[in-house]
Design a protein around this motif. Structure first.
Motif, PDB file in Angstrom:
ATOM      1  N   ILE A 123      41.932 -83.935  38.052  1.00 18.54           N
ATOM      2  CA  ILE A 123      42.275 -82.787  38.895  1.00 18.54           C
ATOM      3  C   ILE A 123      43.107 -83.305  40.053  1.00 18.54           C
ATOM      4  O   ILE A 123      42.698 -84.237  40.756  1.00 18.54           O
ATOM      5  CB  ILE A 123      41.015 -82.073  39.409  1.00 18.54           C
ATOM      6  CG1 ILE A 123      40.224 -81.499  38.236  1.00 18.54           C
ATOM      7  CG2 ILE A 123      41.402 -80.972  40.403  1.00 18.54           C
ATOM      8  CD1 ILE A 123      38.906 -80.859  38.632  1.00 18.54           C
ATOM      9  N   GLU A 124      44.284 -82.710  40.226  1.00 16.36           N
ATOM     10  CA  GLU A 124      45.180 -83.066  41.321  1.00 16.36           C
ATOM     11  C   GLU A 124      45.713 -81.800  41.953  1.00 16.36           C
ATOM     12  O   GLU A 124      46.275 -80.952  41.254  1.00 16.36           O
ATOM     13  CB  GLU A 124      46.348 -83.910  40.806  1.00 16.36           C
ATOM     14  CG  GLU A 124      45.933 -85.255  40.246  1.00 16.36           C
ATOM     15  CD  GLU A 124      47.122 -85.994  39.657  1.00 16.36           C
ATOM     16  OE1 GLU A 124      48.250 -85.803  40.146  1.00 16.36           O
ATOM     17  OE2 GLU A 124      46.900 -86.759  38.708  1.00 16.36           O
ATOM     18  N   SER A 125      45.534 -81.657  43.243  1.00 17.25           N
ATOM     19  CA  SER A 125      46.054 -80.510  43.999  1.00 17.25           C
ATOM     20  C   SER A 125      45.659 -79.181  43.364  1.00 17.25           C
ATOM     21  O   SER A 125      46.480 -78.276  43.223  1.00 17.25           O
ATOM     22  CB  SER A 125      47.576 -80.593  44.128  1.00 17.25           C
ATOM     23  OG  SER A 125      47.957 -81.803  44.736  1.00 17.25           O
ATOM     24  N   GLY A 126      44.410 -79.075  42.919  1.00 17.18           N
ATOM     25  CA  GLY A 126      43.921 -77.825  42.348  1.00 17.18           C
ATOM     26  C   GLY A 126      44.365 -77.564  40.921  1.00 17.18           C
ATOM     27  O   GLY A 126      44.172 -76.475  40.404  1.00 17.18           O
ATOM     28  N   THR A 127      44.966 -78.549  40.280  1.00 17.71           N
ATOM     29  CA  THR A 127      45.428 -78.404  38.897  1.00 17.71           C
ATOM     30  C   THR A 127      44.666 -79.365  37.997  1.00 17.71           C
ATOM     31  O   THR A 127      44.568 -80.551  38.293  1.00 17.71           O
ATOM     32  CB  THR A 127      46.936 -78.699  38.783  1.00 17.71           C
ATOM     33  OG1 THR A 127      47.643 -77.781  39.614  1.00 17.71           O
ATOM     34  CG2 THR A 127      47.424 -78.558  37.350  1.00 17.71           C
ATOM     35  N   LEU A 128      44.126 -78.827  36.909  1.00 15.30           N
ATOM     36  CA  LEU A 128      43.452 -79.651  35.917  1.00 15.30           C
ATOM     37  C   LEU A 128      44.480 -80.143  34.920  1.00 15.30           C
ATOM     38  O   LEU A 128      45.243 -79.355  34.348  1.00 15.30           O
ATOM     39  CB  LEU A 128      42.373 -78.846  35.188  1.00 15.30           C
ATOM     40  CG  LEU A 128      41.708 -79.533  33.995  1.00 15.30           C
ATOM     41  CD1 LEU A 128      40.930 -80.760  34.441  1.00 15.30           C
ATOM     42  CD2 LEU A 128      40.813 -78.568  33.248  1.00 15.30           C
ATOM     43  N   ASN A 129      44.542 -81.451  34.727  1.00 15.40           N
ATOM     44  CA  ASN A 129      45.411 -82.073  33.728  1.00 15.40           C
ATOM     45  C   ASN A 129      44.511 -82.531  32.595  1.00 15.40           C
ATOM     46  O   ASN A 129      43.636 -83.372  32.799  1.00 15.40           O
ATOM     47  CB  ASN A 129      46.139 -83.283  34.318  1.00 15.40           C
ATOM     48  CG  ASN A 129      46.981 -82.898  35.509  1.00 15.40           C
ATOM     49  OD1 ASN A 129      47.879 -82.082  35.406  1.00 15.40           O
ATOM     50  ND2 ASN A 129      46.675 -83.472  36.657  1.00 15.40           N
ATOM     51  N   LEU A 130      44.707 -81.984  31.418  1.00 17.03           N
ATOM     52  CA  LEU A 130      43.874 -82.305  30.266  1.00 17.03           C
ATOM     53  C   LEU A 130      44.743 -82.891  29.165  1.00 17.03           C
ATOM     54  O   LEU A 130      45.709 -82.259  28.730  1.00 17.03           O
ATOM     55  CB  LEU A 130      43.164 -81.046  29.748  1.00 17.03           C
ATOM     56  CG  LEU A 130      42.360 -81.201  28.456  1.00 17.03           C
ATOM     57  CD1 LEU A 130      41.142 -82.073  28.687  1.00 17.03           C
ATOM     58  CD2 LEU A 130      41.960 -79.839  27.926  1.00 17.03           C
ATOM     59  N   ILE A 131      44.418 -84.102  28.752  1.00 20.37           N
ATOM     60  CA  ILE A 131      45.096 -84.724  27.622  1.00 20.37           C
ATOM     61  C   ILE A 131      44.102 -84.700  26.477  1.00 20.37           C
ATOM     62  O   ILE A 131      42.965 -85.161  26.621  1.00 20.37           O
ATOM     63  CB  ILE A 131      45.536 -86.172  27.926  1.00 20.37           C
ATOM     64  CG1 ILE A 131      46.511 -86.189  29.106  1.00 20.37           C
ATOM     65  CG2 ILE A 131      46.159 -86.811  26.689  1.00 20.37           C
ATOM     66  CD1 ILE A 131      46.877 -87.578  29.572  1.00 20.37           C
ATOM     67  N   TYR A 132      44.511 -84.130  25.354  1.00 23.76           N
ATOM     68  CA  TYR A 132      43.602 -84.009  24.215  1.00 23.76           C
ATOM     69  C   TYR A 132      44.297 -84.371  22.927  1.00 23.76           C
ATOM     70  O   TYR A 132      45.519 -84.462  22.865  1.00 23.76           O
ATOM     71  CB  TYR A 132      43.049 -82.574  24.116  1.00 23.76           C
ATOM     72  CG  TYR A 132      44.086 -81.544  23.731  1.00 23.76           C
ATOM     73  CD1 TYR A 132      44.301 -81.228  22.396  1.00 23.76           C
ATOM     74  CD2 TYR A 132      44.854 -80.904  24.671  1.00 23.76           C
ATOM     75  CE1 TYR A 132      45.267 -80.302  22.038  1.00 23.76           C
ATOM     76  CE2 TYR A 132      45.802 -79.980  24.334  1.00 23.76           C
ATOM     77  CZ  TYR A 132      46.007 -79.679  22.991  1.00 23.76           C
ATOM     78  OH  TYR A 132      46.969 -78.774  22.629  1.00 23.76           O
ATOM     79  N   ALA A 133      43.484 -84.615  21.896  1.00 23.93           N
ATOM     80  CA  ALA A 133      43.983 -84.879  20.547  1.00 23.93           C
ATOM     81  C   ALA A 133      43.168 -84.026  19.580  1.00 23.93           C
ATOM     82  O   ALA A 133      41.933 -83.939  19.718  1.00 23.93           O
ATOM     83  CB  ALA A 133      43.835 -86.355  20.196  1.00 23.93           C
ATOM     84  N   CYS A 134      43.843 -83.398  18.653  1.00 21.51           N
ATOM     85  CA  CYS A 134      43.152 -82.582  17.656  1.00 21.51           C
ATOM     86  C   CYS A 134      42.353 -83.497  16.723  1.00 21.51           C
ATOM     87  O   CYS A 134      42.805 -84.586  16.386  1.00 21.51           O
ATOM     88  CB  CYS A 134      44.148 -81.767  16.831  1.00 21.51           C
ATOM     89  SG  CYS A 134      45.051 -80.553  17.813  1.00 21.51           S
TER      90      CYS A 134
END
Length: 86
Positions: free
Chosen positions: A72-83
């Motif tokens: 979480i940076e500056s109120g933004t969630l960064n999600l890295i995912y793989a199916c």
């Protein structure tokens, strides 16, 4: 007069086309990164506290995905995912 207007319109159209290409190149993303098992990863960003990142990953993968990294940076969630493999 007619000839100068048409050449002006042609130049203006070419300038707009070049501007559009330049603008779009600023929005491009890098090639996906791959896990050691060969699965491609995807980054999604959404407001922190919402479940829209998970919903996007769910929809993209058809339900099953693994979280590779999240922050979480500056109120933004960064999600890295793989199916997950089906």
């Amino acid at each position: 007069m007619k000839r100068s207007l048409s050449s002006f319109a042609r130049r203006a159209g070419a300038t707009l086309a070049l501007g559009a290409v330049a603008a779009l190149s600023g929005c491009s993303s890098s090639a996906p990164l791959f896990l050691s098992d060969g699965r491609a990863t995807t980054l999604v960003q959404c407001p922190a506290g919402s479940d829209s990142c998970s919903q996007q990953a769910n929809a993209s993968c058809g339900g099953a995905f693994d979280v590779v990294r999240q922050s979480i940076e500056s109120g933004t969630l960064n999600l890295i995912y793989a199916c997950r493999a089906k």
